[in-house]
Scaffold this active site. Structure first.
Site, PDB file in Angstrom:
ATOM      1  CG  HIS A  16       0.214  -6.893  12.509  1.00 46.75           C
ATOM      2  ND1 HIS A  16      -0.063  -5.581  12.881  1.00 46.75           N
ATOM      3  CD2 HIS A  16      -0.735  -7.232  11.602  1.00 46.75           C
ATOM      4  CE1 HIS A  16      -1.148  -5.176  12.232  1.00 46.75           C
ATOM      5  NE2 HIS A  16      -1.569  -6.147  11.447  1.00 46.75           N
ATOM      6  CB  CYS A  72       3.642  -1.589   7.518  1.00 51.73           C
ATOM      7  SG  CYS A  72       3.399  -0.556   6.067  1.00 51.73           S
ATOM      8  N   GLY A  73       3.060  -4.026   6.040  1.00 52.74           N
ATOM      9  CA  GLY A  73       2.722  -5.012   5.011  1.00 52.74           C
ATOM     10  C   GLY A  73       3.185  -4.578   3.630  1.00 52.74           C
ATOM     11  N   GLY A  79       4.492  -1.177   3.229  1.00 50.31           N
ATOM     12  CA  GLY A  79       5.363  -0.006   3.399  1.00 50.31           C
ATOM     13  C   GLY A  79       4.612   1.298   3.186  1.00 50.31           C
ATOM     14  N   GLY A  92       1.548   2.446   4.464  1.00 55.16           N
ATOM     15  CA  GLY A  92       1.041   3.100   5.677  1.00 55.16           C
ATOM     16  C   GLY A  92       2.158   3.743   6.469  1.00 55.16           C
ATOM     17  CG  HIS A 142      18.654  12.566  -6.866  1.00 52.38           C
ATOM     18  ND1 HIS A 142      18.067  12.468  -8.099  1.00 52.38           N
ATOM     19  CD2 HIS A 142      19.986  12.388  -7.075  1.00 52.38           C
ATOM     20  CE1 HIS A 142      18.991  12.266  -9.030  1.00 52.38           C
ATOM     21  NE2 HIS A 142      20.167  12.188  -8.432  1.00 52.38           N
ATOM     22  CG  ASN A 143      14.568  12.050  -3.032  1.00 53.65           C
ATOM     23  OD1 ASN A 143      14.631  10.925  -3.532  1.00 53.65           O
ATOM     24  ND2 ASN A 143      14.131  13.099  -3.709  1.00 53.65           N
ATOM     25  NE  ARG A 194       0.824  -8.712   5.758  1.00 51.45           N
ATOM     26  CZ  ARG A 194      -0.180  -8.154   6.428  1.00 51.45           C
ATOM     27  NH1 ARG A 194      -0.952  -7.254   5.857  1.00 51.45           N
ATOM     28  NH2 ARG A 194      -0.411  -8.496   7.684  1.00 51.45           N
ATOM     29  CG  HIS A 238      20.474  20.249  -8.799  1.00 50.54           C
ATOM     30  ND1 HIS A 238      21.837  20.172  -8.962  1.00 50.54           N
ATOM     31  CD2 HIS A 238      19.999  19.028  -9.111  1.00 50.54           C
ATOM     32  CE1 HIS A 238      22.167  18.961  -9.363  1.00 50.54           C
ATOM     33  NE2 HIS A 238      21.071  18.245  -9.449  1.00 50.54           N
ATOM     34  NE  ARG A 289      15.555  20.283  -8.228  1.00 46.39           N
ATOM     35  CZ  ARG A 289      16.270  19.745  -9.211  1.00 46.39           C
ATOM     36  NH1 ARG A 289      16.821  18.551  -9.076  1.00 46.39           N
ATOM     37  NH2 ARG A 289      16.451  20.416 -10.328  1.00 46.39           N
TER      38      ARG A 289
HETATM   39  C1  RB5 Z   1      -1.759  -4.382   8.324  1.00 47.72           C
HETATM   40  O1  RB5 Z   1      -2.646  -5.407   8.017  1.00 47.72           O
HETATM   41  C2  RB5 Z   1      -1.439  -3.569   7.085  1.00 47.72           C
HETATM   42  O2  RB5 Z   1      -2.518  -2.767   6.766  1.00 47.72           O
HETATM   43  C3  RB5 Z   1      -0.191  -2.744   7.311  1.00 47.72           C
HETATM   44  O3  RB5 Z   1       0.857  -3.584   7.615  1.00 47.72           O
HETATM   45  C4  RB5 Z   1       0.284  -1.897   6.149  1.00 47.72           C
HETATM   46  O4  RB5 Z   1       0.413  -2.666   4.997  1.00 47.72           O
HETATM   47  C5  RB5 Z   1      -0.425  -0.646   5.907  1.00 47.72           C
HETATM   48  O5  RB5 Z   1      -0.066   0.150   5.029  1.00 47.72           O
END
Ligand code: RB5
Length: 144
Positions: free
Chosen positions: A8, A63-64, A66, A68, A96-97, A107, A131, A135
């Site tokens: 969300h 995510c909010g 990135g 998580g 590189h990766n 957010r 290289h 890696r």
């Molecule tokens: C959700 O509220 C928030 O925790 C999630 O989107 C994210 O930012 C987690 O890393």
């Protein structure tokens, strides 16, 4: 095919990026969510499994922050997820990766910057330098 998923906290940016990619003619599959409160690890896993199964060449997770999504995605063997907030990092994540998943913060990033980061990520190839290959093989060894 590019797969995209969010919780969300990343939903609004995901929808904006789907419009951006579709306008550019890039095939994109939306793996959710639909904006309702969800747990981001479920969506990280869903998208990463699709990438590993070859259903998508690469994936984008939002995510909010990135954070998580990137932590969860990098727990899955074979996934190299890069959390990027600038175009240079997105370019290096590919060169590189050989990152197969891009993580973004819904957010923390404006939609225009996020679109440029995505364009850079999708438009950049792996360097294939010895290289960097070595890696990445070392990272794979860490999964054992
Ligand atoms: C959700 O509220 C928030 O925790 C999630 O989107 C994210 O930012 C987690 O890393």
């Amino acid at each position: 095919m590019i797969a995209i998923a969010s919780d969300h906290g990343g939903y609004a940016l995901k929808q904006s990026l789907i419009r951006h990619l579709t306008d550019r003619g890039v095939p994109v599959e939306d793996l959710g969510c639909g904006g309702e409160p969800v747990d981001y690890p479920d969506y990280a896993e869903k998208l990463c499994r699709a990438v590993l199964a070859g259903k998508a060449e690469r994936g984008i997770l939002v995510c909010g922050t990135g954070i998580g999504m990137s932590i969860a995605a990098n727990k899955i063997h074979g996934i190299r997820a890069a959390l990027c907030a600038d175009c240079y990092s997105a370019e290096m994540a590919r060169q590189h990766n050989d990152a197969n998943v891009l993580c973004l913060g819904g957010r923390t990033l404006g939609s225009e910057l996020a679109a440029r980061i995505v364009d850079t990520y999708l438009g950049t190839g792996f360097s294939n330098a010895e290289h960097h290959i070595r890696r990445i093989a070392m990272i794979k060894d860490l999964e054992k």
